[in-house]
Design an enzyme around this catalytic site. Structure first.
Site, PDB file in Angstrom:
ATOM      1  N   PRO A  10      48.981  46.606  42.284  1.00 61.91           N
ATOM      2  CA  PRO A  10      49.336  46.219  40.921  1.00 61.91           C
ATOM      3  C   PRO A  10      48.155  46.175  39.965  1.00 61.91           C
ATOM      4  O   PRO A  10      47.057  45.752  40.324  1.00 61.91           O
ATOM      5  CB  PRO A  10      49.951  44.828  41.089  1.00 61.91           C
ATOM      6  CG  PRO A  10      49.485  44.344  42.411  1.00 61.91           C
ATOM      7  CD  PRO A  10      49.304  45.563  43.264  1.00 61.91           C
ATOM      8  N   ASN A  11      48.437  46.615  38.755  1.00 61.06           N
ATOM      9  CA  ASN A  11      47.519  46.580  37.601  1.00 61.06           C
ATOM     10  C   ASN A  11      46.403  47.622  37.671  1.00 61.06           C
ATOM     11  O   ASN A  11      45.676  47.795  36.693  1.00 61.06           O
ATOM     12  CB  ASN A  11      46.921  45.178  37.405  1.00 61.06           C
ATOM     13  CG  ASN A  11      47.999  44.132  37.200  1.00 61.06           C
ATOM     14  OD1 ASN A  11      48.838  44.307  36.322  1.00 61.06           O
ATOM     15  ND2 ASN A  11      48.023  43.087  38.006  1.00 61.06           N
ATOM     16  N   ARG A  18      41.356  47.737  31.511  1.00 61.53           N
ATOM     17  CA  ARG A  18      41.568  46.379  31.992  1.00 61.53           C
ATOM     18  C   ARG A  18      40.227  45.739  32.358  1.00 61.53           C
ATOM     19  O   ARG A  18      39.537  46.218  33.254  1.00 61.53           O
ATOM     20  CB  ARG A  18      42.441  46.463  33.243  1.00 61.53           C
ATOM     21  CG  ARG A  18      42.592  45.170  33.982  1.00 61.53           C
ATOM     22  CD  ARG A  18      43.152  45.423  35.383  1.00 61.53           C
ATOM     23  NE  ARG A  18      43.338  44.171  36.080  1.00 61.53           N
ATOM     24  CZ  ARG A  18      43.410  44.042  37.386  1.00 61.53           C
ATOM     25  NH1 ARG A  18      43.319  45.102  38.160  1.00 61.53           N
ATOM     26  NH2 ARG A  18      43.569  42.868  37.923  1.00 61.53           N
ATOM     27  N   TYR A  23      35.852  45.647  36.070  1.00 59.86           N
ATOM     28  CA  TYR A  23      36.339  46.794  36.835  1.00 59.86           C
ATOM     29  C   TYR A  23      35.758  48.133  36.399  1.00 59.86           C
ATOM     30  O   TYR A  23      36.042  49.154  37.028  1.00 59.86           O
ATOM     31  CB  TYR A  23      37.877  46.840  36.773  1.00 59.86           C
ATOM     32  CG  TYR A  23      38.523  45.612  37.397  1.00 59.86           C
ATOM     33  CD1 TYR A  23      38.356  45.331  38.747  1.00 59.86           C
ATOM     34  CD2 TYR A  23      39.274  44.722  36.626  1.00 59.86           C
ATOM     35  CE1 TYR A  23      38.921  44.205  39.325  1.00 59.86           C
ATOM     36  CE2 TYR A  23      39.846  43.595  37.197  1.00 59.86           C
ATOM     37  CZ  TYR A  23      39.667  43.340  38.542  1.00 59.86           C
ATOM     38  OH  TYR A  23      40.228  42.233  39.113  1.00 59.86           O
ATOM     39  N   ASN A  74      43.580  49.572  48.220  1.00 60.48           N
ATOM     40  CA  ASN A  74      43.203  48.552  47.241  1.00 60.48           C
ATOM     41  C   ASN A  74      44.503  47.885  46.826  1.00 60.48           C
ATOM     42  O   ASN A  74      45.239  48.403  45.973  1.00 60.48           O
ATOM     43  CB  ASN A  74      42.490  49.153  46.032  1.00 60.48           C
ATOM     44  CG  ASN A  74      42.022  48.060  45.072  1.00 60.48           C
ATOM     45  OD1 ASN A  74      42.414  46.898  45.197  1.00 60.48           O
ATOM     46  ND2 ASN A  74      41.193  48.425  44.112  1.00 60.48           N
ATOM     47  N   ALA A  77      45.961  42.229  43.567  1.00 60.04           N
ATOM     48  CA  ALA A  77      46.195  40.802  43.818  1.00 60.04           C
ATOM     49  C   ALA A  77      47.079  40.554  45.044  1.00 60.04           C
ATOM     50  O   ALA A  77      47.043  39.458  45.615  1.00 60.04           O
ATOM     51  CB  ALA A  77      46.806  40.147  42.583  1.00 60.04           C
ATOM     52  N   HIS A  80      45.651  38.967  48.223  1.00 56.88           N
ATOM     53  CA  HIS A  80      45.472  37.521  48.402  1.00 56.88           C
ATOM     54  C   HIS A  80      46.788  36.788  48.650  1.00 56.88           C
ATOM     55  O   HIS A  80      46.795  35.580  48.844  1.00 56.88           O
ATOM     56  CB  HIS A  80      44.782  36.936  47.162  1.00 56.88           C
ATOM     57  CG  HIS A  80      43.659  37.788  46.653  1.00 56.88           C
ATOM     58  ND1 HIS A  80      42.532  38.055  47.412  1.00 56.88           N
ATOM     59  CD2 HIS A  80      43.497  38.477  45.484  1.00 56.88           C
ATOM     60  CE1 HIS A  80      41.729  38.857  46.708  1.00 56.88           C
ATOM     61  NE2 HIS A  80      42.291  39.126  45.545  1.00 56.88           N
ATOM     62  N   ASP A  87      51.671  42.885  57.275  1.00 63.73           N
ATOM     63  CA  ASP A  87      52.527  43.357  58.371  1.00 63.73           C
ATOM     64  C   ASP A  87      52.718  44.868  58.305  1.00 63.73           C
ATOM     65  O   ASP A  87      52.766  45.544  59.338  1.00 63.73           O
ATOM     66  CB  ASP A  87      53.895  42.666  58.310  1.00 63.73           C
ATOM     67  CG  ASP A  87      53.850  41.225  58.784  1.00 63.73           C
ATOM     68  OD1 ASP A  87      52.808  40.800  59.334  1.00 63.73           O
ATOM     69  OD2 ASP A  87      54.852  40.507  58.596  1.00 63.73           O
ATOM     70  N   GLU A  98      40.010  48.519  53.761  1.00 63.22           N
ATOM     71  CA  GLU A  98      40.314  47.673  52.595  1.00 63.22           C
ATOM     72  C   GLU A  98      39.261  47.938  51.516  1.00 63.22           C
ATOM     73  O   GLU A  98      38.065  48.019  51.811  1.00 63.22           O
ATOM     74  CB  GLU A  98      40.276  46.200  53.011  1.00 63.22           C
ATOM     75  CG  GLU A  98      40.532  45.260  51.845  1.00 63.22           C
ATOM     76  CD  GLU A  98      40.465  43.783  52.231  1.00 63.22           C
ATOM     77  OE1 GLU A  98      40.293  43.479  53.435  1.00 63.22           O
ATOM     78  OE2 GLU A  98      40.579  42.952  51.327  1.00 63.22           O
ATOM     79  N   HIS A 100      37.989  47.142  47.325  1.00 57.96           N
ATOM     80  CA  HIS A 100      38.075  46.483  46.012  1.00 57.96           C
ATOM     81  C   HIS A 100      36.933  46.998  45.152  1.00 57.96           C
ATOM     82  O   HIS A 100      35.805  47.150  45.648  1.00 57.96           O
ATOM     83  CB  HIS A 100      37.967  44.958  46.139  1.00 57.96           C
ATOM     84  CG  HIS A 100      39.005  44.406  47.048  1.00 57.96           C
ATOM     85  ND1 HIS A 100      40.315  44.226  46.658  1.00 57.96           N
ATOM     86  CD2 HIS A 100      38.945  44.032  48.351  1.00 57.96           C
ATOM     87  CE1 HIS A 100      41.010  43.774  47.682  1.00 57.96           C
ATOM     88  NE2 HIS A 100      40.209  43.650  48.726  1.00 57.96           N
ATOM     89  N   LEU A 101      37.222  47.200  43.886  1.00 63.25           N
ATOM     90  CA  LEU A 101      36.149  47.600  42.972  1.00 63.25           C
ATOM     91  C   LEU A 101      35.148  46.467  42.804  1.00 63.25           C
ATOM     92  O   LEU A 101      33.931  46.681  42.800  1.00 63.25           O
ATOM     93  CB  LEU A 101      36.724  47.970  41.601  1.00 63.25           C
ATOM     94  CG  LEU A 101      37.614  49.214  41.608  1.00 63.25           C
ATOM     95  CD1 LEU A 101      39.007  48.874  41.141  1.00 63.25           C
ATOM     96  CD2 LEU A 101      37.016  50.285  40.737  1.00 63.25           C
ATOM     97  N   SER A 102      35.671  45.265  42.622  1.00 63.98           N
ATOM     98  CA  SER A 102      34.798  44.107  42.398  1.00 63.98           C
ATOM     99  C   SER A 102      34.445  43.457  43.732  1.00 63.98           C
ATOM    100  O   SER A 102      35.113  43.687  44.746  1.00 63.98           O
ATOM    101  CB  SER A 102      35.510  43.096  41.493  1.00 63.98           C
ATOM    102  OG  SER A 102      36.686  42.617  42.119  1.00 63.98           O
ATOM    103  N   ARG A 107      33.694  36.111  43.266  1.00 64.03           N
ATOM    104  CA  ARG A 107      34.590  35.746  42.161  1.00 64.03           C
ATOM    105  C   ARG A 107      35.312  34.432  42.475  1.00 64.03           C
ATOM    106  O   ARG A 107      34.838  33.649  43.271  1.00 64.03           O
ATOM    107  CB  ARG A 107      35.555  36.913  41.893  1.00 64.03           C
ATOM    108  CG  ARG A 107      34.823  38.193  41.485  1.00 64.03           C
ATOM    109  CD  ARG A 107      35.776  39.314  41.156  1.00 64.03           C
ATOM    110  NE  ARG A 107      36.638  38.971  40.038  1.00 64.03           N
ATOM    111  CZ  ARG A 107      37.748  39.643  39.723  1.00 64.03           C
ATOM    112  NH1 ARG A 107      38.116  40.695  40.449  1.00 64.03           N
ATOM    113  NH2 ARG A 107      38.487  39.273  38.692  1.00 64.03           N
ATOM    114  N   ARG A 111      40.307  34.441  45.341  1.00 64.67           N
ATOM    115  CA  ARG A 111      40.165  35.859  45.735  1.00 64.67           C
ATOM    116  C   ARG A 111      39.382  36.008  47.040  1.00 64.67           C
ATOM    117  O   ARG A 111      39.189  37.111  47.534  1.00 64.67           O
ATOM    118  CB  ARG A 111      39.452  36.660  44.638  1.00 64.67           C
ATOM    119  CG  ARG A 111      40.229  36.743  43.349  1.00 64.67           C
ATOM    120  CD  ARG A 111      39.541  37.641  42.336  1.00 64.67           C
ATOM    121  NE  ARG A 111      39.996  37.329  40.992  1.00 64.67           N
ATOM    122  CZ  ARG A 111      41.106  37.826  40.432  1.00 64.67           C
ATOM    123  NH1 ARG A 111      41.847  38.691  41.087  1.00 64.67           N
ATOM    124  NH2 ARG A 111      41.457  37.479  39.211  1.00 64.67           N
TER     125      ARG A 111
END
Ligand code: DQA
Length: 147
Positions: A10-11, A18, A23, A74, A77, A80, A87, A98, A100-102, A107, A111
């Site tokens: 999402p997002n 954003r 990001y 990625n 959210a 988390h 699953d 896994e 993540h950009l950040s 943070r 997170r």
């Protein structure tokens, strides 16, 4: 040729506009182009998918189960919050990196916990858009059994 699924939650469709201070200013389609070019260099074909819907992400992992050698996730959210996605990663029986950009550990504390980490082969975070090609290299090395 190896085949990978690169799955974005999402997002992430809003990347580039954003919170660019967190990001970066690279869009998701720029990232897709970078990944496709990198795939040509290293011998990897890829499906590049983004959805804001948890069930669509789960369906994409199920579809990858028999058709891909591995996946990069990625989950945004949902990382988390989503036991369902955890699953699905486990059920896919695929090596999953896994991503993540950040740097999620630098943070907010909410997170810091990831439902994906326990079922991933490894985690790349904090390198911005470049993390995607780093994750491709990491997954490729894992598949080839380097090191
Ligand atoms: C993110 C980190 C998540 O905490 C956040 O909810 C995102 C993006 C990242 O790429 O840094 O949507 O996964």
């Amino acid at each position: 040729m190896r085949s990978m699924l690169i799955l974005n939650g999402p997002n992430l469709n809003l990347l580039g506009t954003r919170q660019p201070e967190i990001y970066g200013s690279t869009t998701l389609s720029d990232i897709e182009a970078m990944c496709r070019a990198h795939g040509e260099r290293i011998g990897v074909t890829l499906d590049f998918v983004q959805s804001n819907h948890e069930g669509v992400l789960i369906d994409a992992l199920h579809a990858a189960r028999r058709s891909k050698d591995g996946a990069i996730l990625n989950a945004g959210a949902y990382t988390h919050t989503s036991i369902a996605l955890m699953d699905a990663v486990r059920s896919a029986e695929l090596p999953v990196v896994e991503l993540h950009l950040s740097n999620i550990h630098a943070r907010e504390s909410y997170r810091h916990h990831s439902y994906i980490s326990p079922v991933a082969i490894g985690l790349i975070c904090g390198f911005g858009a470049r993390g995607y090609t780093l994750a491709m290299d990491a997954l490729f090395s894992h598949l080839e059994g380097f090191g």
